[in-house]
Design a protein around this motif. Structure first.
Motif, mmCIF file in Angstrom:
data_model
loop_
_atom_site.group_PDB
_atom_site.id
_atom_site.type_symbol
_atom_site.label_atom_id
_atom_site.label_comp_id
_atom_site.label_asym_id
_atom_site.label_seq_id
_atom_site.Cartn_x
_atom_site.Cartn_y
_atom_site.Cartn_z
ATOM 1 N N SER A 273 0.813 -1.216 0.000
ATOM 2 C CA SER A 273 0.000 0.000 0.000
ATOM 3 C C SER A 273 0.847 1.267 0.000
ATOM 4 N N PRO B 290 0.136 3.548 -3.425
ATOM 5 C CA PRO B 290 -0.949 4.534 -3.442
ATOM 6 C C PRO B 290 -0.766 5.642 -2.406
ATOM 7 N N ASP C 179 1.442 8.003 -4.107
ATOM 8 C CA ASP C 179 0.683 8.634 -5.194
ATOM 9 C C ASP C 179 -0.139 9.785 -4.643
ATOM 10 N N GLY C 180 -0.922 9.519 -3.587
ATOM 11 C CA GLY C 180 -1.739 10.567 -2.993
ATOM 12 C C GLY C 180 -0.894 11.692 -2.429
ATOM 13 N N TYR D 19 2.021 0.285 -9.162
ATOM 14 C CA TYR D 19 0.659 -0.249 -9.029
ATOM 15 C C TYR D 19 0.540 -1.688 -9.516
ATOM 16 N N THR E 18 0.276 -4.815 -6.706
ATOM 17 C CA THR E 18 -1.013 -5.516 -6.643
ATOM 18 C C THR E 18 -0.902 -6.948 -7.143
ATOM 19 N N VAL F 34 -6.513 0.935 -2.064
ATOM 20 C CA VAL F 34 -6.824 2.275 -2.584
ATOM 21 C C VAL F 34 -7.046 3.289 -1.473
ATOM 22 N N TRP G 96 -4.393 5.963 -0.692
ATOM 23 C CA TRP G 96 -4.236 7.171 -1.514
ATOM 24 C C TRP G 96 -4.741 8.385 -0.732
ATOM 25 N N GLN H 248 -14.261 2.275 -6.478
ATOM 26 C CA GLN H 248 -12.858 2.591 -6.264
ATOM 27 C C GLN H 248 -12.050 1.354 -5.872
ATOM 28 N N TRP I 200 -8.901 -2.287 -8.216
ATOM 29 C CA TRP I 200 -7.721 -3.108 -7.923
ATOM 30 C C TRP I 200 -8.066 -4.561 -7.678
ATOM 31 N N SER J 193 -4.859 0.559 -16.083
ATOM 32 C CA SER J 193 -4.583 1.774 -15.323
ATOM 33 C C SER J 193 -4.183 2.913 -16.247
#
Length: 451
Positions: free
Chosen positions: A22, A25, A28-29, A122, A126, A146, A149, A352, A356, A376
């Motif tokens: 994780s 993400p 990413d966020g 990603y 995953t 997710v 994120w 959402q 994934w 993606s």
């Protein structure tokens, strides 16, 4: 056939792997959100034009587009383990380099490379998580992926606001992504290779060693459920039944994130257009971000209890109706507006997490990473286009029409899901990926999902 692997209890290994996976993400966020705060100082210091501001902001998204596809292909070709750490090492290096840039050009280049690394992570993370996780826990753990994120985005805003009080604070903001990136890299070291991928590559002895280490000394490839169907290369996807699955995943993913990215990127502007102005608009945006996170957590709780197919269809349906309400009644009481907006953020969570879950379940091991990466990447085209068009739609069409268009896109996702979404709850990865197994079960669910 033994189901010792797919029926295994959730161990500390699985929990750690889910946490380490994780990290992608989360970063990413963090990276996509902190640039918004940093731009407050970057714009006047570099005297950025409107187009340059757009390029700085969009560079990471463009990088994610290319990185997701290439990362998926690389992880299928060279394995999950090596790239699980290499991609984030590149991210750490580029994040630190941002603190020393002297113009917008180099900042854009580094943001592009950082996005590339995030996008590549990603499909890598995953795929590895899906291939180790027992069937019972695969949906919840991939779904929880997710939610990180939004955690990353929240942390970025807190860090950004603190560093904004310092001169040249933007340099520290952008470099700060290296800290969680380095922590994640260190945690990921020592993660074993996927035994499913090793078996596909003919490396049976190594696969047996990994299985014995993770599941116990007596577990071997004989206990690993076979994947149904013949081997298929990425180029053959569109010429087989998997082409339909790729179309389904790409379309539903796009329908899910186009309105969400638009709402998230332009939340204050949209709320102000709906007559919520000033501090109320900013507080509303913060509250909606929390609701997005809660919605994802609720969906994680429901994904096994409700089933994949009912969850995605109901999520699209009720979230679409919330957007439709905003479009039909843009002048409603502010409290009604906030309730509808919060309802959308909460209800869209099902779609959402399925971004994934489904891609990792519906494709065989040899192309799982490539398929996730391709879907993606393709979905990002729609997301970028939709985000770019939001301010034009607000000024040219008005808030009511803009929200109606968002509702139509969301409800289109429901229609596509009714037509094509299979039910994979309780299946092994092999059963879910086998065309002749997963599709009939989804078809049987179709007639009763909305009852």
């Amino acid at each position: 056939m033994s189901h010792v692997v797919d029926d295994a209890p959730l161990s500390s290994f699985h929990k750690k792997l889910a946490l380490y996976s994780s990290g992608g993400p989360f970063l990413d966020g963090y990276i996509l959100s902190i640039i918004g705060v940093a731009m407050i100082q970057i714009t006047p210091q570099f005297r950025l034009s409107a187009s340059e501001q757009g390029l700085v902001g969009a560079a990471a998204l463009i990088g994610i587009f290319f990185g997701a596809f290439l990362g998926g292909w690389l992880t299928d070709k060279f394995g999950r383990h090596l790239l699980f750490t290499v991609d984030l090492i590149a991210l750490v290096a580029c994040s630190i380099a941002q603190a020393f840039v002297g113009d917008a050009v180099w900042l854009i280049v580094l943001r592009l490379l950082i996005g590339f690394a995030v996008g590549a992570d990603y499909p890598i993370a995953t795929s590895l998580l899906a291939e180790f996780t027992p069937s019972k826990w695969r949906g919840p753990l991939l779904g929880a992926f997710v939610t990180m994120w939004f955690v990353g985005a929240a942390v970025a805003y807190i860090v950004g606001q603190f560093l904004l009080t310092f001169a040249d604070g933007w340099r520290w903001m952008l470099a700060s992504a290296a800290i969680p990136g380095l922590i994640i890299v260190l945690l990921r070291m020592g993660t074993p290779e996927s035994p499913r991928w090793l078996a596909k590559m003919g490396r049976h002895e190594e696969a047996n060693e990994v299985l014995a280490k993770v599941y116990g000394p007596h577990v071997t490839l004989a206990d690993l459920p076979e994947e149904g169907g013949a081997n298929v290369g990425l180029g053959e996807l569109v010429r087989s039944g998997y082409g339909k699955r790729m179309a389904f995943i790409t379309i539903f993913w796009t329908c899910s994130i186009v309105p969400l990215f638009a709402v998230y990127a332009f939340g204050p502007a949209i709320l102000e257009a709906l007559n919520l102005s000033g501090d109320l608009a900013h507080l509303g945006s913060a509250a909606i971000t929390v609701m997005f996170l809660i919605g994802c957590l609720v969906a994680v709780f429901l994904v096994n209890r409700m089933g994949r197919r009912p969850l995605i269809i109901h999520s699209f349906l009720w979230a679409g109706l919330a957007l439709l309400g905003l479009g039909l009644f843009p002048s409603a009481d502010p409290m009604v507006i906030m309730i509808l907006f919060a309802a959308y953020a909460l209800l869209i969570g099902g779609t959402q997490i399925m971004q994934w879950v489904y891609p990792n379940e519906l494709f065989p091991t040899e192309v799982r990473g490539s398929a996730v990466g391709l879907a993606s990447s393709l979905s990002r085209i729609g997301a970028a286009t939709g985000t770019y068009l939001v301010p034009l739609a607000l000024s040219g069409l008005g808030i009511g029409t803009t929200m109606i268009i968002a509702a139509i896109i969301t409800l289109l996702g429901m229609v596509v899901s009714i037509a094509w979404a299979p039910e994979t709850r309780g299946m092994t990865l092999g059963q879910a990926a086998a065309l002749e197994t997963a599709a009939p079960k989804g078809t049987r669910s179709r007639n009763r999902v909305l009852s």
